[in-house]
Design a protein around this motif. Structure first.
Motif, PDB file in Angstrom:
ATOM      1  N   PRO A  73       0.820  -1.203   0.000  1.00  0.00           N
ATOM      2  CA  PRO A  73       0.000   0.000   0.000  1.00  0.00           C
ATOM      3  C   PRO A  73       0.862   1.264   0.000  1.00  0.00           C
ATOM      4  CG  PRO A  73       0.100  -0.908   2.216  1.00  0.00           C
ATOM      5  CD  PRO A  73       0.780  -1.900   1.297  1.00  0.00           C
ATOM      6  N   TRP A  76      -2.719  -0.110  -3.787  1.00  0.00           N
ATOM      7  CA  TRP A  76      -2.135  -1.334  -3.238  1.00  0.00           C
ATOM      8  C   TRP A  76      -2.324  -2.467  -4.243  1.00  0.00           C
ATOM      9  CZ3 TRP A  76      -6.769   0.660  -1.758  1.00  0.00           C
ATOM     10  CH2 TRP A  76      -7.894  -0.174  -1.673  1.00  0.00           C
ATOM     11  N   SER A  88       0.309   1.691   5.547  1.00  0.00           N
ATOM     12  CA  SER A  88       0.698   2.909   4.844  1.00  0.00           C
ATOM     13  C   SER A  88      -0.075   4.075   5.434  1.00  0.00           C
ATOM     14  CB  SER A  88       0.395   2.799   3.349  1.00  0.00           C
ATOM     15  OG  SER A  88       0.685   4.022   2.678  1.00  0.00           O
ATOM     16  N   THR A  91      -3.029  -3.715   4.629  1.00  0.00           N
ATOM     17  CA  THR A  91      -3.451  -4.798   3.738  1.00  0.00           C
ATOM     18  C   THR A  91      -3.358  -6.144   4.444  1.00  0.00           C
ATOM     19  OG1 THR A  91      -1.211  -4.774   2.830  1.00  0.00           O
ATOM     20  CG2 THR A  91      -2.912  -3.607   1.588  1.00  0.00           C
ATOM     21  N   THR A 120      -8.718  -4.881   3.281  1.00  0.00           N
ATOM     22  CA  THR A 120      -7.836  -3.783   3.672  1.00  0.00           C
ATOM     23  C   THR A 120      -8.526  -2.952   4.743  1.00  0.00           C
ATOM     24  OG1 THR A 120      -6.881  -3.755   1.459  1.00  0.00           O
ATOM     25  CG2 THR A 120      -6.513  -1.809   2.822  1.00  0.00           C
TER      26      THR A 120
END
Length: 294
Positions: free
Chosen positions: A22, A33, A245, A257, A277
């Motif tokens: 990501p 991602w 991220s 993720t 996610t």
């Protein structure tokens, strides 16, 4: 150490076989991602209700923004330029293209604009991968005989790089030149998770140097202080979380993720959000991703 009050919600309910890589483009307020094994690139602009899926001809794992028109994608056989408007891929530089055993894995851009990217065996063969450095057309191998390269991230001032081999489960740190992102010393132990539950997967560093790590098989997002002490743990509703991220104009939120690869039918029933996610809302002072120097 466990945080139960932090709000964790679903960012995308698309279940990736192997969600990874990501990143966030602040210029367009867009998160990106991958589903590596599903050969997909996912894009979610701003507050869009769901992600846009872009099918890929190769397995890919990391994306870096070059400018408003172009991105760099690290894939199983090379580094590709991607036209942001059309999605067209053009091979820029081969990467282990003559080795069908390996594919790309974890990667991130250093503040200097250099990309660190890892490779690994498609069946996680021991020692089959490596970690590379790319900047301004030059590609160098930094570390060889890596099993599963992960946790690539950098201190806010660009003087330290972090990485791990998940098969070894020891998070390493190494001094780097802030102007180039190249190592200037030998790696040293930052945190030893060998023998612990789950494996160290992807990481990202806050502006104050706190490192956040997704723990594969542990179902948590763990925070480590700059001295390597684990200081927080956020539980997520999937066992195989893969990488965090920072997102948002202020980089004050995180997405994480996850993956369902390796789970049989019973395993997927027991882990119904595997591959999705997650959005983690907690007070963080993240850092916006730098652009790649092509």
């Amino acid at each position: 150490m466990s945080d139960t009050a932090i709000a964790v919600s679903m960012y995308s309910d698309i279940a990736c076989r192997l969600g990874e890589g990501p990143t966030y483009d602040p210029a367009t307020d867009t998160a990106w991602w991958f589903d590596i094994e599903g050969r997909m690139l996912l894009e979610k602009p701003g507050n869009a209700p769901e992600a846009i899926v872009h099918r890929l001809p190769v397995m890919a794992s990391a994306l870096a923004v070059i400018d408003g028109d172009r991105q760099m994608i690290a894939a199983e056989d090379g580094l590709y330029l991607r036209d942001t408007a059309t999605g067209r891929l053009t091979l820029h530089r081969p990467l282990e293209a003559d080795n069908p055993v390996t594919r790309s894995n974890d990667g991130r851009v250093h503040p200097s604009g250099a990309l660190w990217i890892g490779t690994m065996g498609k069946q996680a063969e021991a020692g089959a991968g490596a970690i590379y450095w790319y900047r301004a057309g030059e590609l160098r191998c930094l570390y060889e005989r890596v099993g599963i390269p992960n946790s690539i991230c950098f201190s806010p001032d660009g003087t330290t790089a972090y990485f791990t081999d998940t098969q070894v489960n020891r998070l390493m740190r190494v001094a780097v030149d802030p102007a180039s992102g190249l190592p200037v010393g030998e790696p040293a132990l930052f945190h030893d998770h060998s023998g612990g539950e789950g494996g160290l997967d992807g990481s990202v560093c806050e502006a104050d140097g706190t490192l956040w790590n997704a723990r594969w098989g542990g179902g948590t997002l763990d925070a480590y202080s700059p001295d390597g002490t684990r200081i927080r743990r956020v539980a997520l509703d999937a066992r195989q979380v893969t990488c965090p991220s920072f997102i948002g104009p202020k980089a004050d939120r995180m997405i994480v993720t996850s993956a369902w690869t390796g789970l049989d039918d019973a395993g997927r029933r027991a882990d119904p959000h595997a591959g999705k996610t997650f959005l983690v809302d907690l007070p963080v002072c993240g850092r916006l991703e730098p652009k790649l120097v092509l």
